[in-house]
Design a protein around this motif. Sequence first.
Motif, PDB file in Angstrom:
ATOM      1  N   LEU A   1       4.720   0.768  11.293  1.00 57.53           N
ATOM      2  CA  LEU A   1       5.377  -0.010  10.232  1.00 57.53           C
ATOM      3  C   LEU A   1       5.853   1.033   9.187  1.00 57.53           C
ATOM      4  CD1 LEU A   1       4.882  -2.497   8.634  1.00 57.53           C
ATOM      5  CD2 LEU A   1       3.096  -1.589   7.310  1.00 57.53           C
ATOM      6  N   PHE A   2       5.426   2.338   9.312  1.00 62.25           N
ATOM      7  CA  PHE A   2       6.241   3.529   8.607  1.00 62.25           C
ATOM      8  C   PHE A   2       7.547   3.797   9.146  1.00 62.25           C
ATOM      9  CE2 PHE A   2       2.353   5.912   6.563  1.00 62.25           C
ATOM     10  CZ  PHE A   2       2.039   4.690   5.930  1.00 62.25           C
ATOM     11  N   TYR A   3       7.567   3.671  10.304  1.00 65.57           N
ATOM     12  CA  TYR A   3       8.683   3.955  11.124  1.00 65.57           C
ATOM     13  C   TYR A   3       9.626   2.551  10.841  1.00 65.57           C
ATOM     14  CZ  TYR A   3      11.901   5.481  14.555  1.00 65.57           C
ATOM     15  OH  TYR A   3      12.947   6.067  15.333  1.00 65.57           O
ATOM     16  N   LEU A   4       9.165   1.536  10.865  1.00 64.92           N
ATOM     17  CA  LEU A   4      10.090   0.335  10.710  1.00 64.92           C
ATOM     18  C   LEU A   4      10.737   0.620   9.090  1.00 64.92           C
ATOM     19  CD1 LEU A   4      10.994  -2.499  11.521  1.00 64.92           C
ATOM     20  CD2 LEU A   4       8.904  -3.303  10.429  1.00 64.92           C
ATOM     21  N   LEU A   5       9.873   0.935   8.361  1.00 61.88           N
ATOM     22  CA  LEU A   5      10.405   1.220   6.812  1.00 61.88           C
ATOM     23  C   LEU A   5      10.945   2.274   6.282  1.00 61.88           C
ATOM     24  CD1 LEU A   5       7.107  -0.274   4.857  1.00 61.88           C
ATOM     25  CD2 LEU A   5       9.084  -1.500   5.517  1.00 61.88           C
ATOM     26  N   GLY A   6      11.318   3.071   7.443  1.00 61.05           N
ATOM     27  CA  GLY A   6      12.402   4.064   7.266  1.00 61.05           C
ATOM     28  C   GLY A   6      11.645   5.348   6.963  1.00 61.05           C
TER      29      GLY A   6
ATOM     30  N   ALA B   1      -2.888   2.254   0.271  1.00 64.69           N
ATOM     31  CA  ALA B   1      -2.055   2.705  -0.857  1.00 64.69           C
ATOM     32  C   ALA B   1      -0.674   3.243  -0.149  1.00 64.69           C
ATOM     33  CB  ALA B   1      -2.613   3.521  -1.769  1.00 64.69           C
ATOM     34  N   GLY B   2      -0.912   3.928   0.858  1.00 65.94           N
ATOM     35  CA  GLY B   2       0.400   4.856   1.502  1.00 65.94           C
ATOM     36  C   GLY B   2       1.511   3.658   1.882  1.00 65.94           C
ATOM     37  N   VAL B   3       0.717   2.386   2.334  1.00 66.15           N
ATOM     38  CA  VAL B   3       1.723   1.446   2.891  1.00 66.15           C
ATOM     39  C   VAL B   3       2.614   0.961   1.536  1.00 66.15           C
ATOM     40  CG1 VAL B   3       1.770  -0.759   3.845  1.00 66.15           C
ATOM     41  CG2 VAL B   3       0.292   0.757   4.752  1.00 66.15           C
ATOM     42  N   ALA B   4       1.833   0.589   0.627  1.00 65.26           N
ATOM     43  CA  ALA B   4       2.761   0.255  -0.656  1.00 65.26           C
ATOM     44  C   ALA B   4       3.686   1.347  -1.010  1.00 65.26           C
ATOM     45  CB  ALA B   4       1.484   0.112  -1.841  1.00 65.26           C
ATOM     46  N   PHE B   5       3.435   2.592  -1.067  1.00 70.43           N
ATOM     47  CA  PHE B   5       4.380   3.776  -1.615  1.00 70.43           C
ATOM     48  C   PHE B   5       5.299   3.618  -0.601  1.00 70.43           C
ATOM     49  CE2 PHE B   5       0.874   5.892  -3.935  1.00 70.43           C
ATOM     50  CZ  PHE B   5       1.475   5.981  -4.980  1.00 70.43           C
ATOM     51  N   VAL B   6       5.163   3.671   0.683  1.00 72.63           N
ATOM     52  CA  VAL B   6       6.429   3.689   1.510  1.00 72.63           C
ATOM     53  C   VAL B   6       7.307   2.364   1.409  1.00 72.63           C
ATOM     54  CG1 VAL B   6       6.966   3.783   3.997  1.00 72.63           C
ATOM     55  CG2 VAL B   6       5.528   5.010   3.409  1.00 72.63           C
TER      56      VAL B   6
ATOM     57  N   MET C   1      12.858   9.203  -2.254  1.00 71.20           N
ATOM     58  CA  MET C   1      11.828   9.803  -1.341  1.00 71.20           C
ATOM     59  C   MET C   1      10.663  10.053  -2.049  1.00 71.20           C
ATOM     60  SD  MET C   1      13.987  11.892   1.451  1.00 71.20           S
ATOM     61  CE  MET C   1      15.482  12.397   0.662  1.00 71.20           C
ATOM     62  N   GLU C   2      10.814   9.839  -3.260  1.00 70.99           N
ATOM     63  CA  GLU C   2       9.311   9.969  -4.166  1.00 70.99           C
ATOM     64  C   GLU C   2       8.331   9.506  -3.418  1.00 70.99           C
ATOM     65  OE1 GLU C   2       8.832  12.433  -7.461  1.00 70.99           O
ATOM     66  OE2 GLU C   2      10.620  11.470  -7.201  1.00 70.99           O
ATOM     67  N   GLY C   3       8.353   8.090  -3.093  1.00 69.61           N
ATOM     68  CA  GLY C   3       7.149   7.361  -2.588  1.00 69.61           C
ATOM     69  C   GLY C   3       6.780   8.149  -1.157  1.00 69.61           C
ATOM     70  N   GLN C   4       7.642   8.498  -0.356  1.00 64.41           N
ATOM     71  CA  GLN C   4       7.221   9.092   0.944  1.00 64.41           C
ATOM     72  C   GLN C   4       6.530  10.383   0.553  1.00 64.41           C
ATOM     73  OE1 GLN C   4      10.365   9.149   3.808  1.00 64.41           O
ATOM     74  NE2 GLN C   4      10.881   7.118   3.490  1.00 64.41           N
ATOM     75  N   ALA C   5       7.157  11.147  -0.516  1.00 64.24           N
ATOM     76  CA  ALA C   5       6.378  12.602  -0.691  1.00 64.24           C
ATOM     77  C   ALA C   5       4.988  12.243  -1.127  1.00 64.24           C
ATOM     78  CB  ALA C   5       7.239  13.232  -1.736  1.00 64.24           C
ATOM     79  N   ILE C   6       4.714  11.298  -1.884  1.00 62.33           N
ATOM     80  CA  ILE C   6       3.485  11.165  -2.427  1.00 62.33           C
ATOM     81  C   ILE C   6       2.640  10.753  -1.090  1.00 62.33           C
ATOM     82  CG2 ILE C   6       2.076   9.364  -3.616  1.00 62.33           C
ATOM     83  CD1 ILE C   6       4.418   9.440  -5.699  1.00 62.33           C
ATOM     84  N   VAL C   7       3.216  10.082  -0.208  1.00 66.31           N
ATOM     85  CA  VAL C   7       2.290   9.494   1.029  1.00 66.31           C
ATOM     86  C   VAL C   7       1.664  11.124   1.769  1.00 66.31           C
ATOM     87  CG1 VAL C   7       2.036   8.504   3.213  1.00 66.31           C
ATOM     88  CG2 VAL C   7       3.016   7.510   1.311  1.00 66.31           C
TER      89      VAL C   7
END
Lengths: 106, 175
Positions: B45-50, A43-48, A57-63
Amino acid sequence: VIVPLNHILVLSTLLFALGMFCALARRNLIMILLGIEIMLNAAGVAFVGAALQWRQMEGQAIVIFVLAIAATEVSVGLAAILAIYRRSGSTDPESGAAALQEGGPR
Amino acid sequence: MSILSILFYAIAVLITASTAMAVTRRNMVHAVLYLVLSFFGTAMLFYLLGAPFLAALEIIIYAGAIMVLFLFLIMMIRMNKPPGEEFSLNQLLPALLISAGFMVGSMVLVGGNAMGRKALQAAQASPETFGIYLFQTHWITVEIASLLLLVALVGAYLLGRKVRRPSIQEREDMP
């Protein structure tokens, strides 16, 4: 230029299905918890990916909060598994449930 | 095909393969180690996606703290008997069906998503902007998360402390 969002979503779906399979098929409480971790991570991958698509940046905050919840869930879950193991001597889900029914809540 | 997309596909293959290995291992220590590899891939992957800050957190919390907690528990619990069948058939079949059904359903959904066909432009949210955003917009959620962690601490202590009553094994040992 990176890949389209759909490819990220496909990757996330694959990971989620793997975690779901792990949580459903394994007969071991530790592996079930591991499967839940895999699902949270997917789920975190989808959010990012979504955060990059819409430049929010909402998605990153949710992660971040998903991470906090994963840590919480693991600490309580592992403590519960340890309590079940002490009581029943195994980490099989069925014997654990049987032991809890026999002993009742402490 | 740019260098970034090649990198994405390589990382995706790494993550999927190591997670699949982790799911099917019988030895739980091996499973956890494969999963650590998968989380390192996810961090890349997270680094790649910013999201460089999330990449660091992924390594510190997931690969560092959570997986080490799993290893602790596996080492505390002695498996006295090797589990006979890891996958029983009447459980394997429904699990396969449900996960395959989920996968097909969401693939259909993703395939119908016309908005996500355009390739993404690379961008980065620096840790500084991200932190300011987090504490300005979501400060109350941060507080709730800290409360949640406190509750988890108390709960884990309560569940994990020694039982005074004799356990089943000790009761069996008694004459």
